[in-house]
Write a protein that holds these residues in place. Structure first.
Motif, PDB file in Angstrom:
ATOM      1  N   THR A 243      71.495  19.298 -20.684  1.00 28.53           N
ATOM      2  CA  THR A 243      72.411  20.421 -20.851  1.00 28.53           C
ATOM      3  C   THR A 243      73.880  19.989 -20.823  1.00 28.53           C
ATOM      4  O   THR A 243      74.624  20.335 -21.738  1.00 28.53           O
ATOM      5  CB  THR A 243      72.112  21.504 -19.802  1.00 28.53           C
ATOM      6  N   LEU A 245      75.093  17.130 -21.487  1.00 26.14           N
ATOM      7  CA  LEU A 245      75.332  16.304 -22.684  1.00 26.14           C
ATOM      8  C   LEU A 245      75.490  17.187 -23.912  1.00 26.14           C
ATOM      9  O   LEU A 245      76.361  16.949 -24.762  1.00 26.14           O
ATOM     10  CB  LEU A 245      74.171  15.336 -22.898  1.00 26.14           C
ATOM     11  N   ALA A 246      74.621  18.221 -23.996  1.00 25.49           N
ATOM     12  CA  ALA A 246      74.708  19.134 -25.134  1.00 25.49           C
ATOM     13  C   ALA A 246      76.068  19.830 -25.139  1.00 25.49           C
ATOM     14  O   ALA A 246      76.699  19.984 -26.198  1.00 25.49           O
ATOM     15  CB  ALA A 246      73.582  20.164 -25.058  1.00 25.49           C
ATOM     16  N   GLY A 247      76.526  20.235 -23.931  1.00 21.53           N
ATOM     17  CA  GLY A 247      77.833  20.883 -23.827  1.00 21.53           C
ATOM     18  C   GLY A 247      78.936  19.951 -24.293  1.00 21.53           C
ATOM     19  O   GLY A 247      79.820  20.334 -25.075  1.00 21.53           O
ATOM     20  N   LYS A 249      78.759  17.355 -26.301  1.00 25.68           N
ATOM     21  CA  LYS A 249      78.714  17.079 -27.726  1.00 25.68           C
ATOM     22  C   LYS A 249      79.256  18.266 -28.531  1.00 25.68           C
ATOM     23  O   LYS A 249      80.081  18.094 -29.438  1.00 25.68           O
ATOM     24  CB  LYS A 249      77.276  16.768 -28.143  1.00 25.68           C
ATOM     25  N   ALA A 250      78.777  19.468 -28.163  1.00 27.82           N
ATOM     26  CA  ALA A 250      79.174  20.649 -28.915  1.00 27.82           C
ATOM     27  C   ALA A 250      80.678  20.882 -28.785  1.00 27.82           C
ATOM     28  O   ALA A 250      81.358  21.183 -29.769  1.00 27.82           O
ATOM     29  CB  ALA A 250      78.384  21.862 -28.428  1.00 27.82           C
ATOM     30  N   GLN A 251      81.198  20.722 -27.554  1.00 31.57           N
ATOM     31  CA  GLN A 251      82.633  20.936 -27.364  1.00 31.57           C
ATOM     32  C   GLN A 251      83.434  19.881 -28.126  1.00 31.57           C
ATOM     33  O   GLN A 251      84.489  20.181 -28.693  1.00 31.57           O
ATOM     34  CB  GLN A 251      82.988  20.904 -25.877  1.00 31.57           C
ATOM     35  N   GLN A 270      87.204  21.957 -21.718  1.00 31.37           N
ATOM     36  CA  GLN A 270      85.777  22.167 -21.427  1.00 31.37           C
ATOM     37  C   GLN A 270      85.053  20.831 -21.326  1.00 31.37           C
ATOM     38  O   GLN A 270      84.130  20.670 -20.534  1.00 31.37           O
ATOM     39  CB  GLN A 270      85.117  23.021 -22.536  1.00 31.37           C
ATOM     40  N   VAL A 273      85.593  19.491 -17.906  1.00 27.35           N
ATOM     41  CA  VAL A 273      84.712  20.164 -16.931  1.00 27.35           C
ATOM     42  C   VAL A 273      83.305  19.589 -17.020  1.00 27.35           C
ATOM     43  O   VAL A 273      82.658  19.281 -16.023  1.00 27.35           O
ATOM     44  CB  VAL A 273      84.694  21.689 -17.195  1.00 27.35           C
ATOM     45  N   SER A 274      82.847  19.408 -18.265  1.00 26.27           N
ATOM     46  CA  SER A 274      81.509  18.888 -18.507  1.00 26.27           C
ATOM     47  C   SER A 274      81.362  17.482 -17.942  1.00 26.27           C
ATOM     48  O   SER A 274      80.333  17.136 -17.354  1.00 26.27           O
ATOM     49  CB  SER A 274      81.243  18.868 -20.005  1.00 26.27           C
ATOM     50  N   ARG A 277      81.009  17.643 -14.240  1.00 22.75           N
ATOM     51  CA  ARG A 277      79.658  18.069 -13.871  1.00 22.75           C
ATOM     52  C   ARG A 277      78.676  16.926 -14.026  1.00 22.75           C
ATOM     53  O   ARG A 277      77.817  16.698 -13.181  1.00 22.75           O
ATOM     54  CB  ARG A 277      79.223  19.219 -14.771  1.00 22.75           C
ATOM     55  N   ALA A 402      76.782  27.853 -11.750  1.00 23.98           N
ATOM     56  CA  ALA A 402      77.043  27.306 -13.080  1.00 23.98           C
ATOM     57  C   ALA A 402      77.114  25.783 -13.061  1.00 23.98           C
ATOM     58  O   ALA A 402      76.800  25.122 -14.038  1.00 23.98           O
ATOM     59  CB  ALA A 402      78.355  27.875 -13.616  1.00 23.98           C
TER      60      ALA A 402
END
Lengths: 442, 219
Positions: A243, A245-247, A249-251, A270, A273-274, A277, A402
């Protein structure tokens, strides 16, 4: 490998064989005795009959010119079995049956006796009739008797011998039939798919095999549970690792695609933040790896609990609306344990409390026993049905935060176990929130 | 194209929302199964991006529930698990497609376009009506082969009308497709977009059906 079937077969065959042998021996002995009795009676009767007929007998002695022999009607197969001599009381042979020996059969005056005459064993019955002045001797060869008994027993033995292999076949077939439930179970187990953990069908299982199948089914159930647990763990881990990692990549893709500098900046923030995390997740995974490897061997030291909590609270970022209070009585509490484990436990409990509340107070205080530590938050608590699961790695319940990873409470629990303490989680009854009690076993 | 994103991770949800919006879609985000079901029953979406692991249950259950309610909206599953059994159970539950995290945002957009196209019964990626040709992939429009620059909303209005050129689209229908719940909608926003569109692609291209709405003029 010992075959139960073969063993049972051998036992059954030997047992039946033994009984069969005993039966044959018994038949042999009793027939022999019975036959001897019958033959003896015959001797006796023959002797008395001859004696009663001896009235008008020519009393001149037997010689070559006067053989005076008589021939009884020959019996087929057992010819000349009986021999008879009639003697006068003064010791003259008056008459004899044909084939009877020349010499006196017995010296005894009356009754049964065994003798050897011309190398042959004889059984002789003597009867003396003083009024008629004769002694009648009737005898038969023991060889004949034995042949008779032998023939009789042989007649019984042949069918009995034929029965032995028949019995063997029958026993083998019955065993196969008796073992069929086992064969079914074996077949069922052998043709199972690797991941088939369904229980063995026990409806047709005999009671002797039942404990075995029950144990098997229990094992299957346990394995199934373990495998499901493992699968859940893998799923949770995949979710928690992929999750962020997906965040990221997408960001990152948003940042590249965005023409608007504001959108781009926001995406970059973002990403930060990712990354935070993800690095926290990595830190937690490393902590778990260390705990699993057995960090407790590194020795203990005296630790002031109050000081440690202050230190951790100061180093942990928290929203402005969240306050932390530490009970003064904790300042004097000391534990002699491994510092790293205790620090891990306290930090993760502290982070867990902060993560689950947007505002409120995190309160560290002394427990009901003066050696215990309690932390209370004002978050949503944990649903009762999830309380037993929150120690599971990567488990995140309904009220997950979160930024959590589902590892914090696992780490606390593991670290406390390492130093001989216990974590007890309860929902607060006075207000909404979770109470985590750290119990030190005395 | 209005998309519902059901994803509990705020960073992924944010990226998908912003990323798809860059491609001309309007995106609404929810984070739980319950919210997802509520959203689907109140709003018409062109497609749904559905995460499997949600805090209050499984996305698969949401999907099954939706299909049980005869909702035919195309659904793309997002899963963190790359196991065939998971994909099979997702597709069997009625998903139209799936992506494994971490995914490529462009691929997500392309797959969403593909499943919405399929659900509308089109095989062609382009929407063509008369001289007007809409390319949803590039978010570009040409009239007689000449490229026309449209804003994101204008493009969305045109694409909505072009999907079924002779079907009348009401103003509220168009609004619903254009704006997410968080967007402020001006009361005459659709009229303004139609006005700008007519200026750019030709005054006669869009027909006003009085009291009902708009549709493409017959060619």
């Amino acid at each position: 490998m010992t075959s139960l079937r073969l063993r049972l077969f051998i036992i059954l065959i030997s047992a039946t064989g033994l009984i069969w042998l005993a039966a044959v021996s018994w038949i042999y002995i009793s027939s022999q005795r019975e036959l001897e009795h019958v033959l003896d009676t015959r001797l006796q009767e023959a002797a008395r009959m001859v004696a009663s007929l001896a009235e008008g007998l020519d009393r001149s002695p037997v010689d070559d010119t006067n053989p005076k022999t008589f021939n009884p009607i020959p019996l087929s197969g057992y010819e000349r079995q009986l021999s008879c001599q009639i003697w006068s009381l003064d010791g003259q042979l008056i008459a004899k049956s044909s084939g009877a020996p020349e010499g006196v059969l017995t010296d005894r005056k009356s009754g049964f006796s065994d003798h050897e005459i011309n190398g042959e064993a004889w059984r002789v019955y003597a009867v003396e009739d003083a009024s008629k002045g004769v002694r009648v001797l009737v005898g038969d060869r023991l060889g004949f008797r034995e042949r008779l008994v032998g023939d009789l027993v042989k007649g019984l033995l042949w069918p009995a011998l034929l029965i032995i292999p028949l019995l063997g076949i029958l026993i083998w077939l019955s065993l196969n039939r008796g073992f069929r439930p086992l064969t079914w179970i074996t077949h069922d187990l052998a043709h199972r798919k690797v991941d088939d953990m369904s229980p063995v069908n026990v409806t047709s299982t005999p009671s002797e095999v039942r404990p075995l199948t029950d144990a098997l089914n229990q094992l299957f159930a346990k394995m199934d549970l373990a495998r499901r647990h493992e699968r859940d763990l893998t799923a949770f881990a995949a979710h928690e690792l992929r999750t962020p990692l997906a965040g990221l990549k997408a960001q990152a893709q948003v940042a590249i695609a965005a023409d608007d500098p504001l959108v781009m900046k926001r995406a970059l923030r973002q990403i930060l933040v990712s990354v935070d995390r993800t690095s926290r997740l990595v830190r937690q995974l490393l902590a778990i790896a260390r705990l699993d490897a057995g960090v407790e061997d590194q020795g203990s030291e005296t630790i002031a609990i109050g000081g440690l909590i202050d230190e951790i609270a100061a180093a942990t970022a928290r929203p402005d609306a969240v306050t932390v209070s530490v009970d003064e009585r904790l300042a004097t509490l000391t534990w002699v344990v491994n510092r790293e484990c205790l620090e891990l436990a306290i930090r993760n409990l502290h982070e867990n409390a902060i993560q689950h509340m947007p505002s409120g107070n995190v309160r560290w205080r002394l427990g009901s026993s003066p050696n215990d530590i309690v932390v209370e938050d004002e978050g949503p608590g944990i649903p009762e049905n999830e309380l037993s699961q929150v120690g599971t790695r990567f488990f995140r319940g309904q009220f997950k935060s979160a930024v959590g990873s589902g590892l914090g409470l696992t780490i606390s629990q593991l670290a406390l176990e390492r130093i001989g303490a216990r974590l007890l989680l309860k929902n607060r009854t006075d207000t909404k929130g979770l109470r985590a009690e750290v119990l030190r076993q005395a | 194209m209005r998309i519902l994103v059901v994803e509990d991770d705020p960073i992924i949800a944010d990226a998908v929302r912003v990323g798809l919006a860059l491609g001309g879609a309007s995106v609404d985000c929810v984070g739980t199964c319950a919210d997802a079901l509520a959203a689907v029953s109140t709003t018409r979406f062109a497609a749904i991006v559905l995460d499997i692991m949600l805090p209050d249950g499984s996305g698969i259950d949401v999907l099954s529930e939706m299909r049980a309610r005869k909702e035919t909206i195309p659904v793309l599953l997002l899963t963190a698990r790359d196991e065939i059994s998971d994909r099979v159970s997702g597709l069997d539950a009625g998903a139209d497609d799936y992506l494994v995290k971490p995914f490529d945002l462009d691929e997500l957009a392309a797959r969403l376009r593909a499943i919405t196209r399929r659900s509308e019964g089109r095989a062609d990626a382009f929407l063509v009506h008369g001289a007007i040709r809409v390319d949803p992939t590039e978010a570009s429009v040409t009239v007689d082969g000449r490229l026309v620059q449209l804003s994101r909303r204008e493009f969305a209005v045109l694409a909505a009308l072009m999907e079924r050129p002779r079907v009348v689209r009401s103003r509220s229908d168009l609004e619903e497709r254009l704006y997410g719940w968080d967007d402020d909608v001006e009361s005459n926003a659709v009229e303004v977009h139609i006005h700008h569109l007519r200026n750019k692609i030709g005054r006669e291209a869009i027909e006003t059906v009085r009291g009902l709405g708009y549709r493409m003029r017959a060619v």
